[in-house]
Design an enzyme around this catalytic site. Structure first.
Site, PDB file in Angstrom:
ATOM      1  N   ARG A 133       0.940  -1.107  -0.148  1.00 31.09           N
ATOM      2  CA  ARG A 133      -0.129  -0.123  -0.036  1.00 31.09           C
ATOM      3  C   ARG A 133       1.013   1.331   0.048  1.00 31.09           C
ATOM      4  O   ARG A 133       1.689   1.412   1.096  1.00 31.09           O
ATOM      5  CB  ARG A 133      -0.924  -0.028   1.258  1.00 31.09           C
ATOM      6  CG  ARG A 133      -1.833   1.127   1.349  1.00 31.09           C
ATOM      7  CD  ARG A 133      -2.781   0.933   2.679  1.00 31.09           C
ATOM      8  NE  ARG A 133      -3.460   2.501   2.624  1.00 31.09           N
ATOM      9  CZ  ARG A 133      -3.210   3.209   3.705  1.00 31.09           C
ATOM     10  NH1 ARG A 133      -2.578   3.031   4.691  1.00 31.09           N
ATOM     11  NH2 ARG A 133      -4.036   4.535   3.642  1.00 31.09           N
ATOM     12  N   GLU A 148      -3.460  -0.162   8.506  1.00 30.37           N
ATOM     13  CA  GLU A 148      -2.263   0.365   9.067  1.00 30.37           C
ATOM     14  C   GLU A 148      -2.267  -0.261  10.362  1.00 30.37           C
ATOM     15  O   GLU A 148      -3.403   0.033  11.110  1.00 30.37           O
ATOM     16  CB  GLU A 148      -2.254   1.725   9.002  1.00 30.37           C
ATOM     17  CG  GLU A 148      -1.751   2.511   8.150  1.00 30.37           C
ATOM     18  CD  GLU A 148      -1.293   3.874   8.246  1.00 30.37           C
ATOM     19  OE1 GLU A 148      -1.037   4.540   9.302  1.00 30.37           O
ATOM     20  OE2 GLU A 148      -1.296   4.814   7.104  1.00 30.37           O
ATOM     21  N   ASN A 185      -7.313   1.819  10.181  1.00 29.67           N
ATOM     22  CA  ASN A 185      -6.164   2.250  10.739  1.00 29.67           C
ATOM     23  C   ASN A 185      -6.214   2.105  12.233  1.00 29.67           C
ATOM     24  O   ASN A 185      -6.920   2.996  12.935  1.00 29.67           O
ATOM     25  CB  ASN A 185      -5.396   3.269  10.429  1.00 29.67           C
ATOM     26  CG  ASN A 185      -4.885   3.479   8.757  1.00 29.67           C
ATOM     27  OD1 ASN A 185      -5.118   2.363   8.321  1.00 29.67           O
ATOM     28  ND2 ASN A 185      -4.438   4.543   8.470  1.00 29.67           N
ATOM     29  N   TYR A 244      -4.124   1.979  16.159  1.00 26.79           N
ATOM     30  CA  TYR A 244      -2.885   2.273  16.707  1.00 26.79           C
ATOM     31  C   TYR A 244      -2.974   1.955  18.341  1.00 26.79           C
ATOM     32  O   TYR A 244      -2.245   1.514  19.052  1.00 26.79           O
ATOM     33  CB  TYR A 244      -2.409   3.713  16.476  1.00 26.79           C
ATOM     34  CG  TYR A 244      -1.398   3.547  15.244  1.00 26.79           C
ATOM     35  CD1 TYR A 244      -0.220   3.093  14.810  1.00 26.79           C
ATOM     36  CD2 TYR A 244      -2.336   3.942  14.204  1.00 26.79           C
ATOM     37  CE1 TYR A 244       0.106   2.867  13.653  1.00 26.79           C
ATOM     38  CE2 TYR A 244      -1.721   3.996  12.885  1.00 26.79           C
ATOM     39  CZ  TYR A 244      -0.440   3.449  12.541  1.00 26.79           C
ATOM     40  OH  TYR A 244       0.107   3.387  11.281  1.00 26.79           O
ATOM     41  N   GLU A 282      -6.880   8.668   6.769  1.00 26.36           N
ATOM     42  CA  GLU A 282      -7.061   9.205   7.923  1.00 26.36           C
ATOM     43  C   GLU A 282      -7.472  10.824   7.839  1.00 26.36           C
ATOM     44  O   GLU A 282      -6.646  11.543   8.198  1.00 26.36           O
ATOM     45  CB  GLU A 282      -5.874   9.131   8.715  1.00 26.36           C
ATOM     46  CG  GLU A 282      -5.194   7.610   9.015  1.00 26.36           C
ATOM     47  CD  GLU A 282      -4.232   7.699   9.764  1.00 26.36           C
ATOM     48  OE1 GLU A 282      -3.445   8.791  10.357  1.00 26.36           O
ATOM     49  OE2 GLU A 282      -3.605   6.415  10.285  1.00 26.36           O
ATOM     50  N   HIS A 290      -2.393  11.092   0.820  1.00 27.21           N
ATOM     51  CA  HIS A 290      -2.056  10.805   2.333  1.00 27.21           C
ATOM     52  C   HIS A 290      -1.061  12.166   2.666  1.00 27.21           C
ATOM     53  O   HIS A 290      -0.069  12.206   2.852  1.00 27.21           O
ATOM     54  CB  HIS A 290      -0.953   9.671   2.309  1.00 27.21           C
ATOM     55  CG  HIS A 290      -0.556   8.955   3.523  1.00 27.21           C
ATOM     56  ND1 HIS A 290      -0.743   7.853   4.004  1.00 27.21           N
ATOM     57  CD2 HIS A 290       0.014   9.539   4.909  1.00 27.21           C
ATOM     58  CE1 HIS A 290      -0.423   7.234   5.013  1.00 27.21           C
ATOM     59  NE2 HIS A 290      -0.134   8.750   5.579  1.00 27.21           N
TER      60      HIS A 290
END
Ligand code: IFM
Length: 477
Positions: A92, A382, A309, A311, A181, A136
């Site tokens: 990606r 991600e 994504n 985290y 994002e 991005h």
């Protein structure tokens, strides 16, 4: 990758029966253009907001910029060979808007498009599925000068740019992500200003979020019209938001942050409406007058997949008098209308970003998207961690990162067992890179980059991940 002197790291793979992922599970790694490419002034590329921002004193730690980064622009063929050695099924990457359409309007720059054409061909030649992200965070600077994402026109410019990329690469790229994002672009870029373009205005942040989503919807329509076979999606960064206690004020704080962090994007894109509590929370900030009739229908144009994504988790509590503001993306100005909510740290292990490690939060997040929003295939686009790494005897034994991946893959597997149609996982990141406001001081890569020599050293986590991919799974604990 096989290296007889350095076998796959540690025993987590060797403790019992396999935890197998579904056949065809798409194992990948991700990067982004400004974070790795360098060649900032080559091949007809024009400046983006990140060039301007990083060249402005005091914006990025130690004055780091993406001018050279990992020099991927010049080293692309050998980087793709490295991906193939790791056994990646998919890669990606993002396309740099100012590289393919300098200035953000007008015709395509053939030299810029050619770089991505060669990248895609190189990937396909190695049996690696290209996964293309259109945006991005590198908005062409002239579009920021004309108002940036708070200006409605930027959404239309994004659709035009999308068409150029679709025309050039649509014959060979199946998987497309419109935005990466959008929360970061809107709320870090225009709310707290810790990201480019570094503006700080709550109403602008909310407008930017809306216009990013409008651009997403227009881009999906453009792609769908010209590339009906393409698999189209958006990538959102999601967090479980947990109240610090059962006290009603803490529960309400969690509701507010959840609205801004998650539902601000999920609801318009997947339900075609803004959450009603969000509008009430933001009434001092904006009247949502920037939302026009028909916008939400465009924003909720049907997709083929959703990228998540993940985290960490947010744990929040009600305001208390005199509480210290939190740093970075917890800065109060990231949360218009909820600036006084407190982010609580629980004392659990953290990464080098100070982000709490919370693998069960990935299961929770994937289940939520599936159970509350959509039956569409989901992909973790991600997931990863920064840790302080060191080269010892030519090796980087990043045991903490490896453990982070291991725990999160188990959490992803648990989501699949719970019925989530999770179809793939992309490690962030393939290689160490320019970590935005932190410059090169934070390392997320599975591959070490020596920024002086540009040498690449696959870390233990890379060798371990290669083995996970080869086995399509990992050992049960
Ligand atoms: O490096 C970033 C990436 O660009 C977007 N997602 C989060 C990563 C780590 O901060």
């Amino acid at each position: 990758m096989s290296n007889p002197d350095h076998p796959p790291a540690v025993g987590v793979l060797d403790q019992g029966p396999e935890l197998t992922f579904p056949p065809g599970f798409l194992w990948g790694a991700a990067t982004a253009a400004y974070q790795i490419e360098g060649a900032a002034t080559e091949g007809g590329r024009s400046p983006s907001i990140w060039d301007t921002f990083s060249h402005t004193e005091g914006r990025v730690v130690a004055g780091h910029t993406g001018d050279v980064a990992c020099d991927h622009y010049h080293r692309m063929p050998s980087d793709v060979r490295l991906m193939a050695e790791l056994g990646l099924k998919s890669y990606r990457f993002s396309v740099s808007w100012p590289r393919v359409q300098p200035g953000g309007s007008g015709p395509a720059n053939a030299e810029g498009l050619d770089f991505y054409r060669r990248l895609v061909d190189e990937l396909l030649g190695h049996g690696i599925e290209p996964w293309l992200t259109l945006y991005h965070w590198d908005l062409p600077q002239p579009l920021e000068d004309a108002g940036g994402w708070p200006a409605r026109d930027t959404a239309g410019r994004f659709a035009d740019y999308t068409q150029l990329v679709a025309d050039a690469l649509g014959d060979r790229v199946t998987y497309w992500t419109t935005l990466n994002e959008p929360w970061c672009s809107a709320f870090l870029g225009y709310g707290s200003g810790v990201h480019a373009p570094g503006r700080s205005d709550g109403a602008d942040a909310v407008r930017a979020g809306h216009h990013l989503m409008l651009g997403h919807g227009l881009a999906v329509q453009a792609l769908r019209a010209s590339r009906p076979q393409a698999q189209l999606g958006i990538t959102v960064n999601l967090y479980p938001v947990t109240p610090a206690s059962d006290a009603p004020a803490d529960v309400d704080a969690a509701r507010r942050i959840d609205a801004l962090a998650n539902r601000f994007f999920l609801d318009p894109v997947l339900r075609g409406s803004y959450p009603t509590d969000l509008a009430a929370d933001l009434r001092e900030v904006t009247d949502f007058g920037h939302v026009r009739d028909g916008d939400l229908a465009v924003i909720s144009t049907p997709l083929d997949l959703v990228g998540v994504n993940y985290y960490s988790r947010h744990v929040v509590a009600a305001p208390v008098e005199g509480a210290e503001p939190e740093p970075y993306w917890r800065a109060p100005s990231c949360w218009p209308g909820s600036e006084d909510v407190r982010f609580v740290t629980r004392g659990v292990p953290v990464t080098d970003m100070d982000w709490e490690i919370d693998a069960p939060g990935l299961t929770e997040t994937l289940r939520r998207v599936h159970e509350e929003y959509t039956d569409l295939p989901l992909y973790v686009t991600e997931n990863g961690s920064a840790f302080v790494d060191a080269v010892v005897d030519g090796q980087v034994d990043d045991i903490d990162r490896l453990a982070y991946f291991d725990a999160h893959l188990r959490a992803a597997h648990e989501a699949i067992n719970a019925g989530v149609p999770l179809r793939g996982y992309f490690a962030w990141s393939l290689m160490d890179n320019f970590e935005w406001a932190w410059g090169y001081t934070k390392r997320f890569g599975m591959v070490w980059i020596d920024y002086d020599s540009q040498a690449r050293i696959p870390k233990s986590s890379a060798r371990w991940y290669a083995e996970v991919i080869r086995r399509n799974g990992l050992a049960a604990q």
